[in-house]
Design a protein around this motif. Structure first.
Motif, PDB file in Angstrom:
ATOM      1  N   LEU A 134       3.102  -3.384   0.137  1.00 56.81           N
ATOM      2  CA  LEU A 134       4.442  -3.824  -0.221  1.00 56.81           C
ATOM      3  C   LEU A 134       5.259  -3.844   1.074  1.00 56.81           C
ATOM      4  CD1 LEU A 134       6.561  -4.556  -2.361  1.00 56.81           C
ATOM      5  CD2 LEU A 134       6.989  -2.104  -2.674  1.00 56.81           C
ATOM      6  N   LEU A 135       5.468  -5.039   1.609  1.00 61.72           N
ATOM      7  CA  LEU A 135       6.141  -5.202   2.900  1.00 61.72           C
ATOM      8  C   LEU A 135       7.584  -5.635   2.665  1.00 61.72           C
ATOM      9  CD1 LEU A 135       5.825  -5.232   6.030  1.00 61.72           C
ATOM     10  CD2 LEU A 135       5.301  -7.687   5.811  1.00 61.72           C
ATOM     11  N   VAL A 136       8.512  -4.949   3.341  1.00 66.23           N
ATOM     12  CA  VAL A 136       9.941  -5.178   3.133  1.00 66.23           C
ATOM     13  C   VAL A 136      10.617  -5.525   4.454  1.00 66.23           C
ATOM     14  CG1 VAL A 136      12.121  -4.115   2.392  1.00 66.23           C
ATOM     15  CG2 VAL A 136       9.995  -3.620   1.151  1.00 66.23           C
ATOM     16  N   GLU A 137      11.446  -6.557   4.427  1.00 62.56           N
ATOM     17  CA  GLU A 137      12.358  -6.831   5.535  1.00 62.56           C
ATOM     18  C   GLU A 137      13.532  -5.878   5.378  1.00 62.56           C
ATOM     19  OE1 GLU A 137      14.012 -10.933   7.036  1.00 62.56           O
ATOM     20  OE2 GLU A 137      15.330 -10.156   5.441  1.00 62.56           O
ATOM     21  N   VAL A 138      13.685  -4.967   6.327  1.00 64.85           N
ATOM     22  CA  VAL A 138      14.665  -3.891   6.184  1.00 64.85           C
ATOM     23  C   VAL A 138      16.056  -4.386   6.580  1.00 64.85           C
ATOM     24  CG1 VAL A 138      15.291  -1.554   6.863  1.00 64.85           C
ATOM     25  CG2 VAL A 138      12.867  -2.194   6.688  1.00 64.85           C
ATOM     26  N   LEU A 153      14.749   3.112   2.613  1.00 63.88           N
ATOM     27  CA  LEU A 153      15.120   1.762   3.049  1.00 63.88           C
ATOM     28  C   LEU A 153      15.700   0.950   1.909  1.00 63.88           C
ATOM     29  CD1 LEU A 153      12.812  -0.197   1.678  1.00 63.88           C
ATOM     30  CD2 LEU A 153      11.465   0.454   3.671  1.00 63.88           C
ATOM     31  N   ALA A 154      16.356  -0.139   2.299  1.00 58.67           N
ATOM     32  CA  ALA A 154      16.762  -1.181   1.365  1.00 58.67           C
ATOM     33  C   ALA A 154      16.588  -2.511   2.080  1.00 58.67           C
ATOM     34  CB  ALA A 154      18.208  -1.003   0.921  1.00 58.67           C
ATOM     35  N   GLY A 155      16.109  -3.502   1.353  1.00 57.27           N
ATOM     36  CA  GLY A 155      15.880  -4.792   1.977  1.00 57.27           C
ATOM     37  C   GLY A 155      15.307  -5.791   1.006  1.00 57.27           C
ATOM     38  N   VAL A 156      14.591  -6.762   1.536  1.00 59.78           N
ATOM     39  CA  VAL A 156      14.050  -7.869   0.752  1.00 59.78           C
ATOM     40  C   VAL A 156      12.530  -7.862   0.859  1.00 59.78           C
ATOM     41  CG1 VAL A 156      13.996 -10.372   0.473  1.00 59.78           C
ATOM     42  CG2 VAL A 156      16.130  -9.240   1.116  1.00 59.78           C
ATOM     43  N   VAL A 157      11.857  -7.972  -0.274  1.00 61.63           N
ATOM     44  CA  VAL A 157      10.395  -7.970  -0.306  1.00 61.63           C
ATOM     45  C   VAL A 157       9.853  -9.231   0.379  1.00 61.63           C
ATOM     46  CG1 VAL A 157       8.357  -8.063  -1.794  1.00 61.63           C
ATOM     47  CG2 VAL A 157      10.272  -6.563  -2.389  1.00 61.63           C
ATOM     48  N   LEU A 158       8.912  -9.020   1.297  1.00 56.76           N
ATOM     49  CA  LEU A 158       8.211 -10.128   1.953  1.00 56.76           C
ATOM     50  C   LEU A 158       6.832 -10.351   1.353  1.00 56.76           C
ATOM     51  CD1 LEU A 158       9.083  -9.336   5.686  1.00 56.76           C
ATOM     52  CD2 LEU A 158      10.167 -11.037   4.211  1.00 56.76           C
ATOM     53  N   PHE A 160       6.860  -6.312  -8.402  1.00 58.59           N
ATOM     54  CA  PHE A 160       7.715  -6.830  -7.335  1.00 58.59           C
ATOM     55  C   PHE A 160       7.179  -8.171  -6.861  1.00 58.59           C
ATOM     56  CE2 PHE A 160       7.993  -2.172  -7.104  1.00 58.59           C
ATOM     57  CZ  PHE A 160       9.370  -2.007  -7.266  1.00 58.59           C
ATOM     58  N   ALA A 161       8.091  -8.978  -6.293  1.00 56.94           N
ATOM     59  CA  ALA A 161       7.714 -10.297  -5.799  1.00 56.94           C
ATOM     60  C   ALA A 161       8.545 -10.608  -4.567  1.00 56.94           C
ATOM     61  CB  ALA A 161       7.953 -11.361  -6.872  1.00 56.94           C
ATOM     62  N   PRO A 162       8.031 -11.460  -3.676  1.00 54.01           N
ATOM     63  CA  PRO A 162       8.817 -11.853  -2.505  1.00 54.01           C
ATOM     64  C   PRO A 162      10.205 -12.346  -2.910  1.00 54.01           C
ATOM     65  CG  PRO A 162       6.570 -12.620  -2.267  1.00 54.01           C
ATOM     66  CD  PRO A 162       6.683 -12.074  -3.664  1.00 54.01           C
ATOM     67  N   GLY A 163      11.202 -11.876  -2.178  1.00 47.87           N
ATOM     68  CA  GLY A 163      12.586 -12.238  -2.470  1.00 47.87           C
ATOM     69  C   GLY A 163      13.347 -11.178  -3.232  1.00 47.87           C
ATOM     70  N   ALA A 182       9.067  -2.875   7.207  1.00 46.48           N
ATOM     71  CA  ALA A 182       8.447  -1.590   6.884  1.00 46.48           C
ATOM     72  C   ALA A 182       7.602  -1.704   5.633  1.00 46.48           C
ATOM     73  CB  ALA A 182       9.521  -0.517   6.689  1.00 46.48           C
ATOM     74  N   LEU A 183       6.618  -0.822   5.525  1.00 49.14           N
ATOM     75  CA  LEU A 183       5.772  -0.729   4.338  1.00 49.14           C
ATOM     76  C   LEU A 183       6.406   0.237   3.336  1.00 49.14           C
ATOM     77  CD1 LEU A 183       2.335  -0.480   6.157  1.00 49.14           C
ATOM     78  CD2 LEU A 183       3.193  -2.459   4.869  1.00 49.14           C
ATOM     79  N   ALA A 184       6.487  -0.202   2.091  1.00 48.84           N
ATOM     80  CA  ALA A 184       7.061   0.617   1.027  1.00 48.84           C
ATOM     81  C   ALA A 184       5.983   0.982   0.016  1.00 48.84           C
ATOM     82  CB  ALA A 184       8.209  -0.128   0.358  1.00 48.84           C
TER      83      ALA A 184
END
Length: 330
Positions: free
Chosen positions: A35-39, A70-75, A83-86, A102-104
């Protein structure tokens, strides 16, 4: 990508902006679920400065990327994770949040309501999951009274905010006028000062009987008085030791007054009672979706000042959640 790297365990000053490789694979605790997140924002807690000194019991050896939430947008998201991108998300990662990506962990991540900013999202899950689980483990019932130490900190403010969800009366213990005002804003029904005769005041506020529950993220010298503040049959939940020392107790205090002391560790409980993590996540997600959670962002720091953010927790000047804006909003 850029990240805040800690290369030696010498304290917050060791946290430096550094170029590091992109995250590969999955988070070490995520059982191969990537689960990759744009932080956009990283939340810090008491474990972060402890880790920079090698004092956190769940810490890792350097070099490591700092940042526990963290908080951000799923990549990228694994199939079946929900969960899904966006998706806008927030969650606990323990290490790695102070980075551009970062990896979540799916089990420790929630979707953010559209009305919640990324700074608030980085202040959400660690504090509210911890506080909700503490109140749940204590069996807080409608009409009961609980006391929370460190009530102007991240866990404390979340516990006060959750009081209405549990139908309970909340007494906050704080150390300054500023923190007293913060506690009142977050839902405290009563506030007492830790530098005054707080135990006597608590007894007076409860008609001499004491509180039903104590939530203690502080520990230290006040632990014995916390036991004294409980009514017969009361319960104390050990959350952490931000006071710096791990207290000891004479167990005859428990015997003579029918008291219960319990600790909380969701990941450990998950091994014994599978479904614990999902239970906590679903409850926090539901309250967030209903608009009943109001995370308190106490201080915001720019990415380059991450060491200052860590230091604010170490010197205990912070109130609410300390947030580093990795990508400033607006």
């Amino acid at each position: 990508m850029q990240a805040i790297l800690v290369e030696e365990l010498t304290g917050p000053d060791a946290a430096k902006v550094t170029d590091v490789p992109e995250p590969e694979g999955a988070h070490p605790r995520a059982e191969s679920e990537r689960l990759l997140v744009e932080v956009h924002a990283a939340g810090l807690s008491f474990i972060d400065p402890l880790q920079t000194r090698g004092k956190y019991q769940g810490g890792i050896a350097p070099p490591y990327v700092a940042g526990s939430e963290l908080a951000g947008v799923v990549l990228e998201a694994p199939d079946g994770s929900g969960f899904a991108p966006g998706d806008r998300v927030g969650g606990i990662v323990w290490q790695g949040a102070l980075a551009e990506r970062a990896l979540a962990l799916p089990d420790y991540t929630v979707k953010l309501p559209d009305t919640m900013s990324f700074a608030e999202g980085a202040s959400l899950y660690m504090n509210y999951s911890t506080s909700w689980f503490a109140l749940h483990r204590a069996g807080v019932q409608p009409g009961e009274t609980f006391l929370v130490h460190g009530a102007a900190g991240g866990v404390g403010t979340a516990a006060l905010d959750l009081a209405s969800a549990f139908g309970a009366r909340a007494i906050a213990v704080v150390s300054s006028d500023e923190k007293a005002e913060v506690a009142r804003r977050c839902g405290a029904d009563e506030v007492v000062r830790s530098d005054g005769p707080w135990l006597d005041e608590v007894r007076a506020l409860t008609d001499g009987k004491g509180v039903h529950v104590v939530i203690d993220p502080v520990g230290g010298d006040r632990f014995t008085d916390s036991l004294r503040s409980l009514r017969i049959g009361g319960r104390l939940v050990v959350v952490g030791f931000t006071g710096g020392s791990i207290p000891e107790m004479k167990v005859n205090r428990l015997l003579l007054r029918n008291l219960t002391v319990t600790g909380i560790a969701m990941d450990v409980m998950e091994r014994e009672q599978p479904g614990t993590l999902r239970l906590v996540r679903d409850r926090v997600q539901g309250l967030a979706d209903e608009g009943r959670l109001r995370p308190l962002v106490g201080a915001r720091f720019p990415f380059a000042a991450s060491a200052d953010a860590l230091r604010s927790l170490e010197d205990r000047s912070a109130v609410g959640k300390v947030v580093v804006e990795v990508r400033p909003e607006g």
